[in-house]
Write a protein that holds these residues in place. Structure first.
Motif, PDB file in Angstrom:
ATOM      1  N   ILE A 103      -5.641   2.682  -7.064  1.00 26.06           N
ATOM      2  CA  ILE A 103      -5.255   1.461  -6.353  1.00 26.06           C
ATOM      3  C   ILE A 103      -5.565   0.224  -7.206  1.00 26.06           C
ATOM      4  CG2 ILE A 103      -5.863  -0.014  -4.389  1.00 26.06           C
ATOM      5  CD1 ILE A 103      -4.032   2.192  -3.580  1.00 26.06           C
ATOM      6  N   TYR A 121       0.838  -1.195   0.000  1.00 26.38           N
ATOM      7  CA  TYR A 121       0.000   0.000   0.000  1.00 26.38           C
ATOM      8  C   TYR A 121       0.878   1.252   0.000  1.00 26.38           C
ATOM      9  CZ  TYR A 121      -4.209   2.760   0.751  1.00 26.38           C
ATOM     10  OH  TYR A 121      -5.245   3.647   0.590  1.00 26.38           O
ATOM     11  N   GLY A 150      -6.943   6.661  -4.312  1.00 26.59           N
ATOM     12  CA  GLY A 150      -7.857   5.539  -4.195  1.00 26.59           C
ATOM     13  C   GLY A 150      -8.336   5.036  -5.534  1.00 26.59           C
ATOM     14  N   ALA A 203     -12.766   5.370  -2.156  1.00 32.11           N
ATOM     15  CA  ALA A 203     -12.642   5.406  -3.621  1.00 32.11           C
ATOM     16  C   ALA A 203     -12.101   4.085  -4.158  1.00 32.11           C
ATOM     17  CB  ALA A 203     -11.740   6.559  -4.039  1.00 32.11           C
ATOM     18  N   SER A 204     -11.139   3.494  -3.446  1.00 31.26           N
ATOM     19  CA  SER A 204     -10.588   2.217  -3.908  1.00 31.26           C
ATOM     20  C   SER A 204     -11.626   1.109  -3.795  1.00 31.26           C
ATOM     21  CB  SER A 204      -9.325   1.852  -3.116  1.00 31.26           C
ATOM     22  OG  SER A 204      -9.612   1.663  -1.739  1.00 31.26           O
ATOM     23  N   GLY A 212      -5.928  12.129  -1.796  1.00 35.56           N
ATOM     24  CA  GLY A 212      -6.348  10.812  -1.310  1.00 35.56           C
ATOM     25  C   GLY A 212      -7.370  10.170  -2.215  1.00 35.56           C
ATOM     26  N   LEU A 213      -8.331  10.948  -2.675  1.00 36.55           N
ATOM     27  CA  LEU A 213      -9.355  10.422  -3.571  1.00 36.55           C
ATOM     28  C   LEU A 213      -8.729   9.934  -4.877  1.00 36.55           C
ATOM     29  CD1 LEU A 213     -12.564  10.275  -3.608  1.00 36.55           C
ATOM     30  CD2 LEU A 213     -12.415  12.231  -5.160  1.00 36.55           C
ATOM     31  N   GLU A 228     -10.930   8.986   2.181  1.00 37.38           N
ATOM     32  CA  GLU A 228     -11.353   9.118   0.786  1.00 37.38           C
ATOM     33  C   GLU A 228     -10.615   8.115  -0.104  1.00 37.38           C
ATOM     34  OE1 GLU A 228     -11.189  13.171  -0.541  1.00 37.38           O
ATOM     35  OE2 GLU A 228     -12.809  13.801   0.813  1.00 37.38           O
ATOM     36  N   ALA A 229      -9.360   7.850   0.208  1.00 36.27           N
ATOM     37  CA  ALA A 229      -8.609   6.853  -0.563  1.00 36.27           C
ATOM     38  C   ALA A 229      -9.218   5.469  -0.392  1.00 36.27           C
ATOM     39  CB  ALA A 229      -7.138   6.846  -0.131  1.00 36.27           C
ATOM     40  N   VAL A 230      -9.563   5.115   0.842  1.00 40.00           N
ATOM     41  CA  VAL A 230     -10.149   3.798   1.104  1.00 40.00           C
ATOM     42  C   VAL A 230     -11.488   3.647   0.388  1.00 40.00           C
ATOM     43  CG1 VAL A 230     -11.191   2.337   2.896  1.00 40.00           C
ATOM     44  CG2 VAL A 230      -8.984   3.454   3.321  1.00 40.00           C
ATOM     45  N   ARG A 272      -7.159   9.984   3.814  1.00 44.22           N
ATOM     46  CA  ARG A 272      -6.981   8.529   3.819  1.00 44.22           C
ATOM     47  C   ARG A 272      -8.319   7.799   3.748  1.00 44.22           C
ATOM     48  NH1 ARG A 272      -2.306   8.326   8.451  1.00 44.22           N
ATOM     49  NH2 ARG A 272      -2.155   6.081   8.030  1.00 44.22           N
TER      50      ARG A 272
END
Length: 327
Positions: A71, A13, A68, A139-140, A64-65, A135-137, A133
């Protein structure tokens, strides 16, 4: 290799973040990237450093978005492949809840239903760049779920507990999904019937192999240890004391203390560690100090303030102000 008792994240990651920075032409601290390159597991504190460096260097509130949405399955360690080899979306989400710690200790997933809707909730345990973070989760999850179901997954929306980090139009240009902010929790919602969606990479034989591998990894990380079970119970019931927790584990309070001592730990230290994280998360969500004190079982607000100052070195009010300053 890091201590198995220390919270950590898969290095894959971290590699996703470094690769994204390289594509964007961003310069990250060399000393940090060198540490990450040689780690079998990345301590959560290093991951915090990486996120801070990445977001600061990008200057993009939606970094972050964007990450994601980039990823790939391989960035989620063996769990990524485990999820996509499940027969249905529902089975994949059940595996995610069980094996998320293999990816990292930054948060937990839960699944719940309300009427004809299903929600996969994400509860972060992060003190650095939490909105980015999260938003990354989320979006992924959206991207990989769509990919795993051959584009048939149609979400009802994504709900975020934080306020928008950029104008809503900027979000809409990146993600074609209804977005809601300042919600009670972070979750991805979709109709119940979509739990039965088949996945294009389903492979039962490979899934069983990957599940055994994930079980071995969890065991190595200590997720099945007594201390991990104690922490989970305290997180779910933060007002409970030692005797009540011990009762749930079918132990006496004294026996619980002895067994934790064998792991070099104490109930008091574990409970305070979880309480500290809950308190930090709640303060970042702008909850009232009195409500947090009550949730955590303190006798009054002043007792909580004293404990928080001992944990963080600052008062709850100052901690909240520092969060605003960082925003």
């Amino acid at each position: 290799m890091t201590d198995s008792a220390e919270q950590s994240v898969t290095p894959r990651y971290g590699q996703a973040i470094v690769q994204s920075a390289e594509r964007m032409g961003l310069v990250l601290p060399i000393e940090l990237t060198e540490r990450l390159r040689h780690a079998e597991r990345v301590p959560l504190s290093w991951q915090d450093e990486l996120w801070e460096a990445f977001c600061s260097a990008s200057g993009d509130p939606l970094a972050g978005l964007r990450l994601g949405l980039e990823i790939q399955v391989g960035h989620l360690d063996s769990v990524g492949m485990l999820l996509v080899t499940c027969d249905t979306l529902g089975e994949a989400l059940e595996e995610l809840i069980e094996y998320a710690p293999v990816i990292g200790d930054g948060g937990e997933f839960q699944l719940h239903r309300k009427a004809e809707q299903v929600y996969i909730d994400y509860q972060p345990h992060l003190s650095v760049r939490q909105p980015e973070r999260v938003e990354a989760v989320m979006a992924s999850m959206l991207k990989l779920t769509r990919w795993a179901t051959g584009g048939r997954f149609q979400p009802s929306g994504i709900w975020f507990a934080h306020s928008p980090l950029a104008p809503l139009e900027d979000y809409r240009q990146l993600i074609d999904c209804p977005l809601y902010f300042n919600a009670p929790c972070n979750h991805l919602g979709f109709p119940v019937r979509q739990l039965a969606l088949s996945q294009i990479q389903a492979n039962s034989a490979l899934r069983e192999h990957l599940r055994r591998l994930a079980d071995q990894t969890l065991s190595a990380l200590g997720q099945h240890s007594l201390s991990a079970r104690v922490q989970q119970l305290v997180r779910t019931h933060p007002r409970w004391g030692k005797e009540r927790i011990a009762e749930q584990l079918e132990l006496s309070g004294r026996h619980l203390n002895r067994k934790l001592a064998e792991e070099g730990l104490s109930f008091k230290s574990l409970r305070e560690s979880v309480q500290q994280q809950i308190a930090c998360d709640a303060l970042q969500a702008d909850r009232r100090v009195a409500d947090i004190a009550e949730q955590l079982g303190f006798s009054d607000e002043n007792a909580f303030v004293r404990a928080f100052r001992r944990w963080q070195g600052v008062t709850p009010a100052r901690y909240k102000a520092q969060g605003v300053d960082r925003d």
